[in-house]
Design a protein around this motif. Structure first.
Motif, PDB file in Angstrom:
ATOM      1  N   THR A  97       0.844  -1.192   0.000  1.00 46.37           N
ATOM      2  CA  THR A  97       0.000   0.000   0.000  1.00 46.37           C
ATOM      3  C   THR A  97       0.878   1.240   0.000  1.00 46.37           C
ATOM      4  O   THR A  97       1.752   1.385   0.854  1.00 46.37           O
ATOM      5  N   THR A  98       0.682   2.106  -0.966  1.00 40.86           N
ATOM      6  CA  THR A  98       1.463   3.341  -1.057  1.00 40.86           C
ATOM      7  C   THR A  98       0.535   4.518  -1.295  1.00 40.86           C
ATOM      8  O   THR A  98      -0.573   4.362  -1.809  1.00 40.86           O
ATOM      9  N   GLU A  99       1.006   5.702  -0.919  1.00 40.35           N
ATOM     10  CA  GLU A  99       0.277   6.922  -1.219  1.00 40.35           C
ATOM     11  C   GLU A  99       0.497   7.290  -2.686  1.00 40.35           C
ATOM     12  O   GLU A  99       1.625   7.217  -3.179  1.00 40.35           O
ATOM     13  N   PRO A 100      -0.545   7.674  -3.401  1.00 38.24           N
ATOM     14  CA  PRO A 100      -0.382   8.045  -4.815  1.00 38.24           C
ATOM     15  C   PRO A 100       0.648   9.158  -4.987  1.00 38.24           C
ATOM     16  O   PRO A 100       0.628  10.156  -4.268  1.00 38.24           O
ATOM     17  N   GLY A 101       1.571   8.938  -5.921  1.00 38.91           N
ATOM     18  CA  GLY A 101       2.559   9.965  -6.226  1.00 38.91           C
ATOM     19  C   GLY A 101       3.621  10.157  -5.169  1.00 38.91           C
ATOM     20  O   GLY A 101       4.337  11.162  -5.188  1.00 38.91           O
ATOM     21  N   THR A 102       3.767   9.202  -4.251  1.00 35.01           N
ATOM     22  CA  THR A 102       4.757   9.322  -3.183  1.00 35.01           C
ATOM     23  C   THR A 102       5.762   8.190  -3.281  1.00 35.01           C
ATOM     24  O   THR A 102       5.389   7.019  -3.305  1.00 35.01           O
ATOM     25  N   LEU A 103       7.021   8.542  -3.338  1.00 33.62           N
ATOM     26  CA  LEU A 103       8.117   7.586  -3.279  1.00 33.62           C
ATOM     27  C   LEU A 103       8.681   7.587  -1.869  1.00 33.62           C
ATOM     28  O   LEU A 103       9.024   8.642  -1.345  1.00 33.62           O
ATOM     29  N   THR A 104       8.785   6.400  -1.262  1.00 33.41           N
ATOM     30  CA  THR A 104       9.310   6.280   0.103  1.00 33.41           C
ATOM     31  C   THR A 104      10.543   5.397   0.078  1.00 33.41           C
ATOM     32  O   THR A 104      10.504   4.270  -0.448  1.00 33.41           O
ATOM     33  N   ILE A 105      11.616   5.896   0.655  1.00 35.92           N
ATOM     34  CA  ILE A 105      12.884   5.165   0.721  1.00 35.92           C
ATOM     35  C   ILE A 105      13.289   5.055   2.190  1.00 35.92           C
ATOM     36  O   ILE A 105      13.382   6.069   2.883  1.00 35.92           O
ATOM     37  N   ALA A 106      13.496   3.831   2.658  1.00 34.15           N
ATOM     38  CA  ALA A 106      13.937   3.603   4.028  1.00 34.15           C
ATOM     39  C   ALA A 106      15.373   3.133   4.026  1.00 34.15           C
ATOM     40  O   ALA A 106      15.800   2.385   3.127  1.00 34.15           O
ATOM     41  N   VAL A 107      16.127   3.570   5.019  1.00 35.78           N
ATOM     42  CA  VAL A 107      17.530   3.188   5.118  1.00 35.78           C
ATOM     43  C   VAL A 107      17.748   2.369   6.380  1.00 35.78           C
ATOM     44  O   VAL A 107      16.885   2.284   7.247  1.00 35.78           O
ATOM     45  N   ALA A 108      18.890   1.733   6.475  1.00 34.93           N
ATOM     46  CA  ALA A 108      19.201   0.880   7.618  1.00 34.93           C
ATOM     47  C   ALA A 108      19.056   1.691   8.911  1.00 34.93           C
ATOM     48  O   ALA A 108      19.505   2.829   9.016  1.00 34.93           O
ATOM     49  N   GLY A 109      18.401   1.087   9.886  1.00 32.73           N
ATOM     50  CA  GLY A 109      18.146   1.770  11.141  1.00 32.73           C
ATOM     51  C   GLY A 109      16.719   2.240  11.252  1.00 32.73           C
ATOM     52  O   GLY A 109      16.283   2.627  12.330  1.00 32.73           O
TER      53      GLY A 109
END
Length: 271
Positions: free
Chosen positions: A256-268
């Motif tokens: 599930t993602t928000e339209p037009g939103t890119l989410t990037i998670a990093v270690a931690g």
């Protein structure tokens, strides 16, 4: 995960040995682009450089064909690595495209900067009349003036596949198989690196998670740029347009993602 202990027999004696976690031993880090029935592989370092080359094309509004030509050229010239020694063309050849200061490409320091070297290549490429419709050998040779012009065509299939994925024209076409990150990531550093390639993307970083409002091919270009740079930037997940790439599992799966939103998670980052 903790390493396990095992035993082996050496000269009739039982000796305890440390067995590394399977992920540390068996994972061959690689990035692949799959377009149609064809899959091509690069190392994470090579993929990161291909992503930079493609991202600069996107930032300049150039067609995917320009990125295909540039990536194929860099594969031939340097194996998509920022090498600091010359090739057979001369001892002053350097960088991703083996450009030469003596031919007016810039100083050695400049051509050893991938962003500069890529921009210089595109500056020359767009001056080639009808480069989009030319065979890759002819377009690349007009820019590079190589002693082995036919060699560029050998790398056209993988150049096209990675360019298609990394310019966003083939969504979810890039995957990287990586070991677990060895350090903590920094979402702000990811944002800065992305902005250097694509221009300002307006990301919001909270230290462990980065969100950007991007749409269409630009969104997929940025998403797959992040996957290509996951090893270097300690990225663990990339989510965009209803799909998520997870470093621990590889591949893209529904989420599930928000339209037009890119989410990037990093270690931690917390789940």
């Amino acid at each position: 995960m903790l390493a396990a202990l095992g035993v082996v027999v050496v000269g009739g004696s039982v000796v305890a040995v440390q067995q590394l976690d399977q992920s540390e031993v068996l994972v061959r880090e690689r990035c692949s682009a799959t377009v149609g029935a064809n899959t091509f592989e690069l190392t994470p370092t090579q993929a990161g450089n291909a992503a930079l080359i493609s991202g600069v094309a996107v930032n300049r509004g150039l067609p995917a064909r320009a990125a295909s030509i540039a990536i194929a050229t860099a594969i031939q010239e340097s194996r998509l690595e920022n090498i600091d020694y010359g090739d057979d063309a001369g001892p002053d050849s350097r960088g991703l495209f083996q450009q030469r200061p003596s031919q007016g490409w810039g100083t050695q320091e400049q051509i050893m900067t991938p962003l500069y070297a890529t921009g210089a290549f595109y500056d020359a490429l767009v001056e080639v009349p009808d480069y989009e419709s030319l065979p890759i050998t002819e377009a690349a040779q007009t820019v590079q003036r190589s002693a082995f012009p036919q060699a560029y065509a050998d790398h056209e299939p993988e150049g096209r596949a990675f360019a298609s994925a990394l310019t966003g024209n083939s969504p979810a076409a890039l995957d990287c198989t990586l070991r677990e990150p060895t350090g903590t990531g920094d979402a702000l550093a990811v944002s800065i690196a992305a902005d250097e390639v694509f221009g300002p993307l307006g990301g919001a970083a909270d230290g462990t998670r980065l969100t950007m409002d991007v749409t269409g091919t630009l969104g997929w270009a940025a998403a797959q740029w992040a996957v290509a740079n996951a090893s270097a930037l300690h990225i663990t997940t990339v989510s965009y347009s209803g799909l998520e790439w997870a470093r621990a599992d590889g591949g893209w799966t529904s989420t599930t993602t928000e339209p037009g939103t890119l989410t990037i998670a990093v270690a931690g980052a917390t789940p």
